[in-house]
Design a protein around this motif. Structure first.
Motif, PDB file in Angstrom:
ATOM      1  N   ASP A 152     -10.736   6.715   1.074  1.00 42.12           N
ATOM      2  CA  ASP A 152     -11.593   6.262  -0.024  1.00 42.12           C
ATOM      3  C   ASP A 152     -10.779   5.492  -1.065  1.00 42.12           C
ATOM      4  O   ASP A 152     -11.216   4.438  -1.563  1.00 42.12           O
ATOM      5  N   TYR A 153      -9.615   6.018  -1.398  1.00 41.12           N
ATOM      6  CA  TYR A 153      -8.773   5.364  -2.412  1.00 41.12           C
ATOM      7  C   TYR A 153      -8.283   4.007  -1.914  1.00 41.12           C
ATOM      8  O   TYR A 153      -8.225   3.039  -2.682  1.00 41.12           O
ATOM      9  N   PHE A 154      -7.938   3.932  -0.649  1.00 42.68           N
ATOM     10  CA  PHE A 154      -7.521   2.664  -0.055  1.00 42.68           C
ATOM     11  C   PHE A 154      -8.659   1.636  -0.137  1.00 42.68           C
ATOM     12  O   PHE A 154      -8.443   0.465  -0.463  1.00 42.68           O
ATOM     13  N   THR A 182       0.814  -1.217   0.000  1.00 42.64           N
ATOM     14  CA  THR A 182       0.000   0.000   0.000  1.00 42.64           C
ATOM     15  C   THR A 182       0.850   1.271   0.000  1.00 42.64           C
ATOM     16  O   THR A 182       0.303   2.367  -0.148  1.00 42.64           O
ATOM     17  N   GLY A 183       2.167   1.135   0.160  1.00 47.43           N
ATOM     18  CA  GLY A 183       3.026   2.309   0.047  1.00 47.43           C
ATOM     19  C   GLY A 183       2.936   2.941  -1.328  1.00 47.43           C
ATOM     20  O   GLY A 183       3.080   4.163  -1.468  1.00 47.43           O
ATOM     21  N   GLN A 184       2.678   2.127  -2.349  1.00 45.70           N
ATOM     22  CA  GLN A 184       2.563   2.665  -3.701  1.00 45.70           C
ATOM     23  C   GLN A 184       1.368   3.606  -3.825  1.00 45.70           C
ATOM     24  O   GLN A 184       1.387   4.548  -4.626  1.00 45.70           O
ATOM     25  N   GLN A 193      -9.846   1.163  15.635  1.00 43.88           N
ATOM     26  CA  GLN A 193     -10.548   0.494  14.550  1.00 43.88           C
ATOM     27  C   GLN A 193      -9.702  -0.645  13.992  1.00 43.88           C
ATOM     28  O   GLN A 193      -8.475  -0.559  13.949  1.00 43.88           O
ATOM     29  N   LEU A 194     -10.368  -1.708  13.581  1.00 42.44           N
ATOM     30  CA  LEU A 194      -9.669  -2.809  12.944  1.00 42.44           C
ATOM     31  C   LEU A 194      -9.245  -2.394  11.541  1.00 42.44           C
ATOM     32  O   LEU A 194      -9.867  -1.561  10.898  1.00 42.44           O
ATOM     33  N   SER A 195      -8.167  -2.986  11.067  1.00 41.85           N
ATOM     34  CA  SER A 195      -7.680  -2.676   9.735  1.00 41.85           C
ATOM     35  C   SER A 195      -8.717  -3.054   8.678  1.00 41.85           C
ATOM     36  O   SER A 195      -9.398  -4.070   8.784  1.00 41.85           O
ATOM     37  N   ALA A 250      -0.666   2.498   4.278  1.00 38.72           N
ATOM     38  CA  ALA A 250      -1.580   3.563   3.853  1.00 38.72           C
ATOM     39  C   ALA A 250      -2.521   3.957   4.974  1.00 38.72           C
ATOM     40  O   ALA A 250      -2.855   5.147   5.136  1.00 38.72           O
ATOM     41  N   GLU A 251      -2.956   3.001   5.782  1.00 35.79           N
ATOM     42  CA  GLU A 251      -3.855   3.317   6.897  1.00 35.79           C
ATOM     43  C   GLU A 251      -3.140   4.154   7.948  1.00 35.79           C
ATOM     44  O   GLU A 251      -3.748   5.048   8.559  1.00 35.79           O
TER      45      GLU A 251
END
Length: 232
Positions: A195-197, A60-62, A156-158, A174-175
């Motif tokens: 939203d994008y995630f 998710t770093g990208q 919150q859970l991932s 990203a989170e």
């Protein structure tokens, strides 16, 4: 945005031969490039990456590289520091801050999340890899032990659906950045990145099954609306 690469391990896991979009790396049938937002932030984000992580399409770093204005990926070396990262850390242009749990520190001072809005030119150092890999990077990199640390505590859970979390409460890279953006008061960027995630997770799973999502979600609609405002 910049991206420094010196060594990496090619992606060879299941799904390595799926046809993917070269930009978002989601299976082509479910490409998310139409939803990619251009976000604002006063912060820089430096991803110190485990060598097994860089080319994984589920990384998710990208998403940060594709959306935020100042993101750099640095390869982590087990025996020597990354000289490019060290140079950035010693630059007067940035205030480097390590993002890591405060109950595992080796002498670092701790910064409260509530102070983040007041820090000038923050540059967040994130250890990008599995939780075990991140702990190894921190433990074996003494230059990180000198940095002030902010610890992210989320109730919150991932929402990351593409890998199984090693421990309850673990967040995708990203989170973590979504949380940091919100803590700095950059609420709109935090929401659009969230939203994008979500869209990334949804479309990646659909692409694994060789189709695009069947419905347009509220997250997709907000991302498209934000892009239309920027283009006006």
């Amino acid at each position: 945005m910049t991206n420094t690469a010196t060594h990496s391990r090619p992606f060879r896991a299941r799904g390595a031969y799926i046809q993917r979009c070269p930009q978002c790396r989601v299976p082509t049938v479910a490409c998310i490039c139409a939803f990619t937002p251009a976000l604002d932030s006063k912060a820089a984000f430096w991803l110190l990456m485990h060598p097994y992580e860089r080319h994984k399409p589920t990384n998710t770093g990208q998403l940060l590289v594709d959306t935020l204005p100042d993101v750099t990926m640095f390869d982590w070396f087990r025996t020597t520091p990354n000289t490019d990262l060290l140079s950035r850390m010693h630059s007067e242009c940035y205030t480097p801050i390590l993002v890591f749990p405060d109950d595992m520190l080796m002498g670092n001072s701790v910064i409260s999340e509530t102070r983040l809005q007041d820090i000038v030119n923050p540059a967040f150092v994130l250890l990008d890899g599995t939780w075990q890999q991140a702990r190894k990077i921190y433990r074996k990199s003494s230059y990180l032990h000198q940095l002030p640390v902010v610890s992210i505590r989320s109730h919150q859970l991932s929402g990351y659906q593409l890998r199984r979390a090693q421990n309850q409460g673990n967040l995708a890279t990203a989170e973590v950045v979504i949380h940091l953006l919100a803590a700095m008061g950059e609420v709109q960027s935090a929401q659009l990145l969230a939203d994008y995630f979500h869209v990334f997770n949804q479309c990646y799973i659909a692409g694994r099954n060789n189709h695009a999502p069947k419905i347009q979600t509220p997250e997709m609609e907000r991302l498209l609306a934000a892009k239309s405002v920027v283009s006006i």
